[in-house]
Design a protein around this motif. Structure first.
Motif, mmCIF file in Angstrom:
data_model
loop_
_atom_site.group_PDB
_atom_site.id
_atom_site.type_symbol
_atom_site.label_atom_id
_atom_site.label_comp_id
_atom_site.label_asym_id
_atom_site.label_seq_id
_atom_site.Cartn_x
_atom_site.Cartn_y
_atom_site.Cartn_z
ATOM 1 N N SER A 162 56.494 -66.747 23.575
ATOM 2 C CA SER A 162 56.214 -66.430 24.965
ATOM 3 C C SER A 162 55.983 -67.732 25.714
ATOM 4 O O SER A 162 55.510 -68.710 25.133
ATOM 5 C CB SER A 162 54.957 -65.557 25.051
ATOM 6 N N HIS B 197 62.950 -73.364 23.475
ATOM 7 C CA HIS B 197 63.420 -72.018 23.811
ATOM 8 C C HIS B 197 62.262 -71.023 23.740
ATOM 9 O O HIS B 197 61.288 -71.254 23.031
ATOM 10 C CB HIS B 197 64.506 -71.558 22.820
ATOM 11 N N TYR C 111 62.006 -67.292 22.511
ATOM 12 C CA TYR C 111 62.616 -66.146 21.839
ATOM 13 C C TYR C 111 61.501 -65.407 21.110
ATOM 14 O O TYR C 111 60.716 -66.025 20.403
ATOM 15 C CB TYR C 111 63.669 -66.564 20.809
ATOM 16 N N SER C 112 61.464 -64.130 21.254
ATOM 17 C CA SER C 112 60.448 -63.320 20.600
ATOM 18 C C SER C 112 61.029 -62.667 19.346
ATOM 19 O O SER C 112 62.145 -62.146 19.374
ATOM 20 C CB SER C 112 59.976 -62.226 21.571
ATOM 21 N N HIS D 103 60.069 -59.997 18.245
ATOM 22 C CA HIS D 103 60.047 -58.558 18.481
ATOM 23 C C HIS D 103 60.864 -58.128 19.693
ATOM 24 O O HIS D 103 61.492 -57.080 19.679
ATOM 25 C CB HIS D 103 58.594 -58.080 18.655
ATOM 26 N N ARG D 104 60.862 -58.928 20.757
ATOM 27 C CA ARG D 104 61.536 -58.526 21.995
ATOM 28 C C ARG D 104 62.958 -59.051 22.096
ATOM 29 O O ARG D 104 63.785 -58.450 22.781
ATOM 30 C CB ARG D 104 60.719 -58.990 23.202
ATOM 31 N N THR D 105 63.248 -60.182 21.449
ATOM 32 C CA THR D 105 64.612 -60.731 21.445
ATOM 33 C C THR D 105 65.007 -61.135 20.024
ATOM 34 O O THR D 105 65.373 -62.282 19.760
ATOM 35 C CB THR D 105 64.727 -61.945 22.397
ATOM 36 N N PRO D 106 64.950 -60.205 19.081
ATOM 37 C CA PRO D 106 65.227 -60.565 17.684
ATOM 38 C C PRO D 106 66.663 -61.043 17.450
ATOM 39 O O PRO D 106 66.886 -61.901 16.601
ATOM 40 C CB PRO D 106 64.931 -59.279 16.906
ATOM 41 N N VAL D 107 67.602 -60.528 18.195
ATOM 42 C CA VAL D 107 69.005 -60.933 18.027
ATOM 43 C C VAL D 107 69.177 -62.403 18.423
ATOM 44 O O VAL D 107 69.795 -63.191 17.706
ATOM 45 C CB VAL D 107 69.943 -60.014 18.841
ATOM 46 N N GLN D 108 68.610 -62.770 19.560
ATOM 47 C CA GLN D 108 68.720 -64.153 20.028
ATOM 48 C C GLN D 108 67.962 -65.123 19.115
ATOM 49 O O GLN D 108 68.441 -66.224 18.843
ATOM 50 C CB GLN D 108 68.201 -64.264 21.467
ATOM 51 N N ALA D 109 66.796 -64.719 18.650
ATOM 52 C CA ALA D 109 66.030 -65.560 17.736
ATOM 53 C C ALA D 109 66.812 -65.795 16.442
ATOM 54 O O ALA D 109 66.904 -66.926 15.959
ATOM 55 C CB ALA D 109 64.672 -64.927 17.441
ATOM 56 N N GLU E 14 70.056 -65.542 15.998
ATOM 57 C CA GLU E 14 71.262 -66.335 16.296
ATOM 58 C C GLU E 14 70.922 -67.815 16.418
ATOM 59 O O GLU E 14 71.650 -68.664 15.911
ATOM 60 C CB GLU E 14 71.924 -65.834 17.583
#
Length: 164
Positions: free
Chosen positions: A10, A34, A36-37, A39-45, A47
């Motif tokens: 956060s 960056h 990246y969460s 829990h909230r942005t697991p795909v981006q994290a 990647e």
């Protein structure tokens, strides 16, 4: 020189993370930051960590509070060293984040520094990079010597004042 990736769960973690950024700047180590969460942005994290090595990163620093799964989520997707910074929150003074960061299953290690220990996270990342970078290694040795000299100067002052 390899870069250090800094990921925070956060933007509220930024005041802690800025200490790592400052230390990396001090040593001239390139970095990217960056949000990246786990829990909230697991795909981006995922990647980010999955492609970090091919993008020139040599280590990743992950800062998160409360459940603090970010470092483990990143480590699960890379073989790069991941250094977790448990961030103090209002809930349990960071103990929750510390335990979430340090308790990793065998096979997915995360190095963990103290609660809000961003400067040490950066120094550990720098030490990792310095294994294959003699210039960086020399900077670390010089900094350690300077810190030792500061302590010895303080010791001399205390001894002069209090020893008979």
């Amino acid at each position: 020189m390899k870069k250090v990736g800094i990921v925070m769960g956060s933007d509220s973690d930024l005041p802690v993370v800025e200490k790592a950024i400052g230390k990396l700047k001090e040593y001239g180590v390139p970095y990217e930051v960056h949000v990246y969460s786990a829990h909230r942005t697991p795909v981006q994290a995922a990647e980010f960590s999955r492609t970090a090595q091919e993008k020139g990163f040599g280590a990743i620093i992950a800062a998160a509070g409360k459940a603090a799964h970010l470092a483990g989520a990143l480590a699960a997707n890379t073989t790069l060293p991941v250094i977790g910074i448990p961030v103090k929150s209002s809930t349990l003074d960071g103990l929750d984040a510390l335990l979430s960061t340090v308790q990793m299953p065998t096979g997915i290690p995360v190095a963990t520094v103290a609660i809000d220990g961003a400067a040490n996270a950066a120094l550990l990342a720098i030490q990792i990079l310095a294994v294959s970078d003699e210039g960086l290694s020399a900077k670390l040795k010089a900094a350690r010597a300077a810190e030792a000299n500061k302590v010895l100067e303080k010791n001399a002052g205390v001894e002069a004042e209090y020893n008979q």
